[in-house]
Design a protein around this motif. Structure first.
Motif: not given
Length: 353
Positions: A265-275, A340-349
Motif C-alpha cells: 500500500p504505497t504510491l511511491v516506487y522503491e526497488i525494495e521495501y522493508p518487511r 482505507i488507511f487503517d484497515c485495507v492498507c494495513n491488511a495489504f501491508a
C-alpha cells in the motif's frame, strides 16, 4: 621556421580543444548536478510506524486522545443498536439490506472490469524495458509515459461511463483507477530516473578522472568540485541498490517485482521495501473484520439516515437539507478514512510481509 609555426599552431589548437572539452565537461557537471538535486527526494531511515488508530498503540503510547476515540466508537455502537431496533420494529428485520442489494448489482461485472484494469497496469514494465535497452530513446520516454497514462486513464473512465454503473460502483472503480494511475506514474518516473543514473555513471567517472589528471589540483575550487562529483557518484550507486537486500537495478525490472509493488500500500516506487519479521495472523484478521464491520456501519448510516433525507430534499429548504446532512457526511468521511488507511492498507501491508 614554417615547421615550428605549424607545430605551435597545432599545439595551440590541441590546447584550445582540451580547454573546450574541460569547459563542456564542467557545464555538463553543473547541468547534471542541477537535474539530480532538482529531481531527488530525501530518503530517511525506515522506522516501523504502527497505526495510531490501533487501540494497542493508543494504550501503549498513552495517547491523550484515546478516550475520545473510544467514546466515538461507543457512540457508533449505540447508534447501530438504535437503528437496528428501529428497523426491526418497522420491518421485522434488524438490518435493511436494500442498499446492500443495490450496491452489489452487477458486482461480477465490476470485479472483472477492476481485474482487467489492474492487469493493464503491467504494461509499464515492458515500456521501461524498451527504454532500458535503448529501443525507445531516453528523450522520448517522458512523453511516451504521459501518453500511455493519459490513454489508460481516459479508457478506464470512459469504460465506467459506458457501463452506466450505480454511483457506488462508478465511484469505487474511479477511485481505484486514480490510485493505479499514481502507482504507474511513480514506477515509470522512478525507473526512468534510475536508467538515467546508470547511463550517467560512466560519464561521471570520466569527469572524475579528468579532474584528477588536471594540473590545478591544489586549488580549492578544484578540490570542491572533485568532492562534489565523488559524493554524487556515491549517491548514484546508492540509489541504484535496494535498501533491504541490496537488489541492484535493473534486476528489479521484473513482473514479480511489479506484483510486489502493486500489493504494497504505497504510491511511491522503491526497488525494495522493508518487511516485518513475521506474518501476524491476528493483526491481519483484525483488519479484515474491521473492514467489513465499518463498512456495514457505513452502509447503515447511509441507508437509515442519509437516503431518507435525500428522498425528502425536494420538500426541504436547501439550508435545512445541508444542515441535516453535514454531520452525517462528516461521520461517513471519518469511517471511509478508517476503512482505507487503517484497515485495507494495513491488511495489504501485513499480507505482503
Amino acid at each position: 621556421p614554417v615547421f615550428s609555426k605549424s607545430l605551435d599552431a597545432s599545439n595551440l589548437n590541441a590546447s584550445s580543444i582540451e580547454n573546450n572539452l574541460k569547459k563542456a565537461g564542467r557545464k555538463r557537471i553543473q547541468l547534471r548536478h542541477h537535474f539530480h538535486h532538482k529531481n531527488s527526494r530525501k530518503v530517511g531511515k525506515f522506522i516501523p510506524r504502527p497505526s495510531m488508530l490501533d487501540f494497542g498503540t493508543l494504550d501503549r503510547e498513552q495517547n491523550p486522545m484515546r478516550g475520545f476515540i473510544v467514546l466515538f466508537w461507543v457512540s457508533m455502537g449505540w447508534y447501530t443498536v438504535s437503528t437496528a431496533w428501529q428497523t426491526f420494529v418497522r420491518t421485522g428485520s434488524p438490518f435493511d439490506m436494500s442498499l446492500a442489494i443495490q450496491m452489489s448489482e452487477r458486482g461480477i461485472e465490476l470485479a472483472i472490469s477492476d481485474l482487467l484494469m489492474i492487469i493493464s497496469c503491467f504494461m509499464v514494465v515492458p515500456l521501461v524495458k524498451l527504454v532500458q535497452h535503448k529501443i525507445l530513446p531516453m528523450t522520448a520516454a517522458p512523453l511516451m509515459s504521459w501518453i500511455w497514462l493519459g490513454l489508460w486513464f481516459s479508457t478506464a473512465v470512459l469504460w465506467a461511463l459506458y457501463n452506466n454503473w450505480g454511483w457506488t460502483q462508478s465511484g469505487a472503480f474511479t477511485i481505484h483507477c486514480i490510485a493505479m494511475l499514481m502507482k504507474q506514474a511513480s514506477y515509470l518516473m522512478s525507473n526512468m530516473n534510475l536508467i538515467w543514473k546508470t547511463q550517467e555513471l560512466p560519464q561521471l567517472q570520466a569527469e572524475i578522472d579528468l579532474l584528477r589528471a588536471e594540473q590545478e589540483g591544489d586549488s580549492k575550487q578544484h578540490q570542491e568540485q572533485l568532492e562534489l562529483l565523488l559524493a554524487e557518484q556515491i549517491q548514484f550507486k546508492t540509489d541504484l541498490k535496494g535498501k533491504v537486500t541490496g537488489l541492484e537495478f535493473p534486476r528489479n525490472l521484473t513482473f514479480l517485482n511489479f506484483v510486489d509493488y502493486m500489493v504494497i500500500p504505497t504510491l511511491v516506487y522503491e526497488i525494495e521495501y522493508p518487511r516485518t519479521k513475521a506474518f501476524r495472523p491476528i493483526f491481519f484478521l483484525e483488519k479484515v473484520l474491521g473492514t467489513f464491520g465499518i463498512f456495514l456501519l457505513l452502509m447503515n448510516i447511509v441507508g437509515h439516515s442519509i437516503i431518507p433525507i435525500l428522498e425528502k430534499s425536494a420538500e426541504m429548504h436547501f439550508i435545512t437539507c445541508i444542515m441535516r446532512l453535514l454531520v452525517l457526511f462528516m461521520i461517513c468521511f471519518i469511517l471511509l478514512f478508517q476503512i482505507i488507511f487503517d484497515c485495507v492498507c494495513n491488511a495489504f501491508a501485513e499480507l505482503s510481509c
